[in-house]
Design a protein around this motif. Structure first.
Motif, mmCIF file in Angstrom:
data_model
loop_
_atom_site.group_PDB
_atom_site.id
_atom_site.type_symbol
_atom_site.label_atom_id
_atom_site.label_comp_id
_atom_site.label_asym_id
_atom_site.label_seq_id
_atom_site.Cartn_x
_atom_site.Cartn_y
_atom_site.Cartn_z
ATOM 1 N N GLU A 220 -11.803 -0.611 -3.711
ATOM 2 C CA GLU A 220 -12.539 -0.710 -3.238
ATOM 3 C C GLU A 220 -12.847 -1.487 -1.990
ATOM 4 O O GLU A 220 -13.111 -1.818 -1.044
ATOM 5 C CB GLU A 220 -14.155 0.542 -3.565
ATOM 6 N N LYS A 221 -13.706 -2.315 -2.555
ATOM 7 C CA LYS A 221 -13.679 -3.785 -2.084
ATOM 8 C C LYS A 221 -12.306 -4.119 -1.460
ATOM 9 O O LYS A 221 -12.611 -5.172 -0.856
ATOM 10 C CB LYS A 221 -13.889 -5.206 -3.617
ATOM 11 N N LEU A 222 -10.740 -4.598 -2.340
ATOM 12 C CA LEU A 222 -9.442 -4.975 -1.423
ATOM 13 C C LEU A 222 -9.415 -4.321 -0.327
ATOM 14 O O LEU A 222 -9.064 -4.731 0.820
ATOM 15 C CB LEU A 222 -8.745 -3.864 -2.330
ATOM 16 N N PHE A 223 -10.127 -2.850 0.038
ATOM 17 C CA PHE A 223 -9.599 -1.656 0.971
ATOM 18 C C PHE A 223 -10.339 -2.614 2.432
ATOM 19 O O PHE A 223 -9.884 -2.542 3.314
ATOM 20 C CB PHE A 223 -9.843 -0.633 1.283
ATOM 21 N N GLN A 224 -11.419 -2.598 2.234
ATOM 22 C CA GLN A 224 -11.783 -3.379 2.754
ATOM 23 C C GLN A 224 -11.836 -4.825 3.482
ATOM 24 O O GLN A 224 -11.955 -5.466 4.492
ATOM 25 C CB GLN A 224 -14.204 -3.440 2.022
ATOM 26 N N GLU A 225 -11.458 -5.841 1.960
ATOM 27 C CA GLU A 225 -11.079 -6.769 2.042
ATOM 28 C C GLU A 225 -9.480 -7.282 3.870
ATOM 29 O O GLU A 225 -9.471 -7.632 4.904
ATOM 30 C CB GLU A 225 -10.624 -7.807 1.770
ATOM 31 N N ILE A 226 -9.203 -5.781 3.756
ATOM 32 C CA ILE A 226 -7.376 -5.632 4.223
ATOM 33 C C ILE A 226 -7.806 -4.405 5.332
ATOM 34 O O ILE A 226 -6.798 -4.206 6.272
ATOM 35 C CB ILE A 226 -6.493 -5.156 3.497
ATOM 36 N N SER A 228 -8.816 -5.109 8.960
ATOM 37 C CA SER A 228 -7.825 -5.706 9.348
ATOM 38 C C SER A 228 -6.629 -5.956 9.300
ATOM 39 O O SER A 228 -6.287 -6.477 10.567
ATOM 40 C CB SER A 228 -8.545 -7.157 9.826
ATOM 41 N N LYS A 229 -5.468 -5.664 8.324
ATOM 42 C CA LYS A 229 -4.244 -5.842 8.115
ATOM 43 C C LYS A 229 -4.203 -4.337 8.350
ATOM 44 O O LYS A 229 -3.949 -3.756 7.245
ATOM 45 C CB LYS A 229 -3.678 -6.530 7.275
ATOM 46 N N PRO A 230 -3.744 -3.648 8.634
ATOM 47 C CA PRO A 230 -3.576 -2.146 9.143
ATOM 48 C C PRO A 230 -2.454 -1.798 8.143
ATOM 49 O O PRO A 230 -1.778 -0.702 7.645
ATOM 50 C CB PRO A 230 -3.531 -1.328 10.148
ATOM 51 N N LYS A 231 -0.494 -2.831 8.832
ATOM 52 C CA LYS A 231 0.378 -2.332 7.874
ATOM 53 C C LYS A 231 0.232 -2.661 6.037
ATOM 54 O O LYS A 231 0.888 -1.448 5.253
ATOM 55 C CB LYS A 231 1.167 -3.419 8.524
ATOM 56 N N LEU A 236 -0.296 0.702 1.347
ATOM 57 C CA LEU A 236 -1.806 1.167 -0.354
ATOM 58 C C LEU A 236 -1.775 2.294 -0.291
ATOM 59 O O LEU A 236 -1.952 3.275 -1.390
ATOM 60 C CB LEU A 236 -2.689 -0.495 -0.204
ATOM 61 N N LEU A 237 -2.000 3.316 1.076
ATOM 62 C CA LEU A 237 -2.320 4.562 1.103
ATOM 63 C C LEU A 237 -1.446 5.683 0.620
ATOM 64 O O LEU A 237 -0.902 6.146 0.096
ATOM 65 C CB LEU A 237 -3.276 4.716 2.352
ATOM 66 N N LYS A 238 -0.090 4.552 1.696
ATOM 67 C CA LYS A 238 1.046 5.298 0.689
ATOM 68 C C LYS A 238 1.138 5.740 -0.435
ATOM 69 O O LYS A 238 1.290 6.875 -1.502
ATOM 70 C CB LYS A 238 2.236 4.646 1.404
ATOM 71 N N TYR A 239 1.176 4.539 -1.242
ATOM 72 C CA TYR A 239 1.256 4.660 -2.852
ATOM 73 C C TYR A 239 -0.175 5.906 -3.468
ATOM 74 O O TYR A 239 0.294 6.350 -4.784
ATOM 75 C CB TYR A 239 1.133 2.739 -3.758
ATOM 76 N N LEU A 240 -1.135 5.717 -3.229
ATOM 77 C CA LEU A 240 -2.416 6.313 -3.601
ATOM 78 C C LEU A 240 -2.216 7.774 -3.136
ATOM 79 O O LEU A 240 -2.480 8.918 -4.029
ATOM 80 C CB LEU A 240 -3.652 6.574 -3.341
#
Length: 839
Positions: A220-226, A228-231, A236-240
């Motif tokens: 969850e913390k990682l998603f907050q960090e990225i 601003s980096k939609p690609k 990551l979303l594709k994998y999950l």
């Protein structure tokens, strides 16, 4: 450890020298003895593949047949170079089977091994060159030319070059002269680079690292960090989405194929960044080339007749090794096979289901996959080398306890066969003609089952006369199914007289009026039609109307087959082809006409006669690709084809509910072929192709076109009177000494010099005549096709008495005679081919 001959060996001490008898893929009637280096002694056993030097330069793959302590007396044993396996790729039962095949079919065990192993398990050996370490250009007494200088300069920067590399480097077609010169000048060394052909399929996969897979808060913390980096977020979303790691954590171990990201159009650089940042990781996984299929739990409902047949088969198996299931077309033999296979697999045994055609394999695979899922392996020649090796390994590992395949599948490494089923056992395509061993897969399968103490079930609507004879003489069990499964009825036959219609001008594009009417009727009812013609191409041949000459093959004694679509003439024996000539080669006339009917021409005729119909063709030309059969059958099954024209590929095994009309355009072509089996083959092929019609509730129609409608065979076919026809034909065979009353062996002599080969054939024939066994010798005669691939062919036919030891004595003496022929300087270049059970 057990050897080919059933004995064992025990190394006495570390100093005792061990030797191995190695089976090599060469036409020489023995195994070759090699030293086992002490460093390899612990790694070697019966059935292991080894790398050995044969002759001065060749490196071959061999199979260990025996291990012992006796050095060869005739030659100095060379050492085994390497062991290729960590476990035996071949088992002792296979080696016994090869030995039987070599003895029975008069070939060599190395030829049997060569046929058995898929190419991917044989080593490839290619010549390479390297600089001679002792070479010094300044002190060498041999000057180099410009091309040789180029080669040596290239070798200064590269350790080795292949012959092809050198040819490309110099832009020449043949490098051998230059290589030879450099070897003489001691500038280079030639060596063989050996590599194992088989390579497993490796997938690059992506998964979450343990840091994030095991900690939801970290993710969850990682998603907050990225954010601003939609690609990166998309990756990551594709994998999950594909791998729900928190609902099913075990899925993360396997991860996701890397291709999934590229196919979804996601950024590879973002994927790399996530891997660099230790969020995702990449790893390699060896995967199967065959998709995993879950087996169905649906129970097959058997009719009363099928249940009775299964019980009868089991009763016969109590006392006999072989049973014959004689079931008319559409009687439900496949359901019986499935039930027997299920029971054999449940008992822990392996099962082989042998089919004569790849087309049949394609059709049955889908059906059987639903029942047996991934327990079933498929084996045939359209598979790649790697796929065949994977099936081979799957049989060894137990992944595939059931194999469905064509004749080559008898060579797979079974070690606990319980049941062998040979479907359509009468089929001529079970016979292997070239190269050796020239075996009959049905007969070889019976022997294979016997070696495993397994049972063999032969199935057919029109059994071979040999199998039926064995059933009538109580050698085989015999079970009959004479009713179609469910509500299906047998088709109605119509015999159409070609000559009668021709006289009345009712024949259109080789189709009788009755044929055209029945096809149109089926099309009007939105039903499907099968048209059978046992000849591919547009037309059998072209002929000049003025002088009567037909274009012939330059290399064979046959006329060239006309293929209109490709606008060429082809030889179906050697592959020679040429463009269709504008004028006759003999007289210059431009009046060249097509004579006869091929599948390509029939396809065109049907398109003209029924322009609204969707017509397709199934023959060797349209099914050359790996999935050619499958695509055509899927299209036909989906109803996208109204009329399917085909060769004998369509005569068996196909089961489509909408097929109500079957047409046989030229029954005479099958019936009047110069072969003692012509009548048997005609009965079988016409009955089999007729069996494709009306396999559900609606009664089918079969139209047989012939110039001799009164021939006695048609009355037997129409009435389904197999036994009456069998009795009539067998009376003739007994009278004139043909199988099953005698054993046939054909011996062919081949050479480009006609006079030499004829002389050799007569010399050989006289030697064979002197063998003291009860026999009839015919020949030597010029073969039916007297020249193939520039080789003239003369044949002798031996009819051997089946009683006593006549076969064993004849085959033993034949081997000695062949050695005498090859030792004779005059005839050494003549190739002699022995074919046991040739027809």
């Amino acid at each position: 450890m057990e050897s080919l001959f059933g004995d064992t060996y025990e190394p006495q001490d570390e100093k005792s020298r061990l030797y191995a008898d190695v089976i090599l893929p060469v036409p020489i009637p023995k195994m070759f003895t090699y030293k086992i280096p002490r460093s390899l002694a612990e790694e070697i056993g019966i059935g292991y593949r080894v790398m050995v030097q044969f002759g001065s330069k060749k490196v071959l793959t061999g199979i260990i047949g025996k291990v012992h302590q006796k050095p060869p007396k005739e030659y100095e044993a060379k050492p085994i170079l390497d062991v290729l396996d960590t476990y035996a790729m071949v088992n002792p039962l296979q080696i016994k089977f090869w030995a039987w095949m070599a003895e029975y079919y008069c070939c060599h065990i190395g030829e049997a091994m060569n046929a058995a192993l898929p190419s991917g398990l044989k080593l490839s050996s290619e010549s390479k060159i390297q600089l001679n370490p002792a070479y010094d250009s300044e002190t060498s007494m041999y000057p180099l030319d410009a091309r040789e200088e180029v080669i040596l300069q290239a070798l200064a920067s590269q350790e080795e070059l292949t012959y092809e590399d050198c040819e490309r480097l110099l832009g020449v077609k043949s490098i051998h002269g230059i290589i030879k010169s450099l070897v003489i000048k001691e500038a280079i060394l030639v060596f063989e680079k050996v590599k194992d052909k088989y390579s497993p399929k490796v997938e690059t996969r992506i998964r979450l690292t343990q840091e994030y897979a095991g900690d939801k808060k970290a993710l969850e913390k990682l998603f907050q960090e990225i954010a601003s980096k939609p690609k990166q977020e998309e990756v990551l979303l594709k994998y999950l989405q594909e791998i729900p790691v928190y609902q099913k954590p075990e899925l993360n171990l396997k991860g996701l194929d890397k291709k999934a990201f590229t196919e979804a159009g996601l950024s590879l650089s973002s994927l790399k960044t996530l891997m660099k940042n230790n969020v995702l990781e990449e790893y390699k996984l060896i995967v199967s080339r065959f998709e995993e299929v879950t087996e169905s739990k649906d129970e097959i409902v058997l009719s009363e007749e099928q249940t009775t047949a299964i019980n009868q088969i089991k009763e016969y198996f109590e006392e006999k090794h072989v049973a014959l299931l004689h079931g008319i077309t559409g009687s439900g033999k496949t359901e019986i096979y499935i039930q027997l296979i299920k029971e054999a697999l449940e008992s822990g045994s392996q099962v082989l289901l042998l089919l004569p055609e790849i087309a049949l394999t394609t059709h049955l695979v889908g059906r059987l996959k639903k029942v047996f899922g991934s327990k079933m392996g498929v084996y045939h020649s359209k598979f790649s080398d790697n796929e065949r090796v994977e099936v081979w390994n799957g049989v060894i590992s137990g992944k595939f306890p059931l194999v469905i395949g064509v004749r080559s599948s008898i060579f797979l490494p079974f070690d606990s066969l319980g049941l062998v089923i040979v479907d359509e056992e009468h089929e001529a395509s079970f016979k292997q003609y070239d190269p050796a061993p020239r075996f009959q897969a049905r007969d070889a399968a019976i022997m294979l089952a016997w070696l495993h103490q397994a049972k063999t079930l032969l199935g057919s609507a029109t059994p071979s006369f040999e199998s039926f004879y064995n059933a009538r003489t109580n050698k085989y069990g015999y079970v009959q199914l004479d009713r179609r499964y469910g509500e299906a009825q047998l088709p109605a036959y119509h015999i159409a007289d070609i000559l009668k219609d021709k006289k009345k001008n009712l024949l259109k594009l080789e189709m009788t009026r009755l044929m055209r009417e029945k096809i149109q009727e089926a099309l009007n009812n939105q039903e499907q039609v099968l048209i059978f013609q046992n000849r591919r191409g547009y037309s059998p041949y072209l002929v000049c109307e003025d002088c009567g000459v037909s274009p012939e093959c330059e290399h064979c004694d046959v006329t060239l087959t006309y293929h209109q679509f490709a606008e060429e003439l082809r030889c179906h024996y050697c592959g020679f082809k040429e463009k269709v000539p504008k004028a006759c080669h003999a007289c210059g006339s431009v009046k060249l006409v097509a004579v006869g009917l091929g599948t390509e021409r029939i396809e065109e005729s049907l398109t003209l006669l029924f322009p609204e119909a969707r017509v397709a063709r199934m023959d060797l030309d349209t099914t050359r690709s790996k999935y050619g059969y499958q695509r055509l059958l899927e299209e036909f099954g989906a109803g996208n084809i109204d009329i399917l024209v085909g060769t004998q590929m369509i005569t068996k095994g196909l089961d489509f509910e909408k097929v109500t009309v079957v047409g046989i355009l030229d029954a005479d072509r099958i019936l009047f072929f110069p072969d003692f089996r012509a009548g048997e083959r005609a009965f079988q092929q016409i009955t089999q192709v007729a069996g494709r019609a009306g396999r559900r509730e609606k009664k089918g129609t079969v139209i047989v076109q012939t110039r001799q409608p009164d021939h006695h065979i048609y009355e037997k076919i129409v009435n389904g009177n197999y036994k009456k026809f069998y009795i009539e034909d067998m009376t003739e065979r007994q009278k004139f000494y043909y199988p099953p009353f005698v054993k046939l062996i054909k011996i062919s002599s081949r050479h480009k010099d006609k006079n030499l080969v004829e002389k050799a054939a007569r010399y050989l024939h006289n030697l064979l005549n002197d063998i003291q066994v009860k026999k009839i010798m015919l020949g030597p005669e010029k073969a039916l096709i007297g020249k193939i691939k520039n080789q003239y062919i003369f044949e002798s036919l031996v009819k051997l008495d089946k009683s006593g030891n006549a076969q064993a004595v004849f085959k033993h003496d034949l081997q000695l005679i062949l050695e005498e022929i090859y030792a004779n300087k005059e005839f050494r270049s003549v190739r002699v081919v022995v074919d046991v059970d040739p027809y």
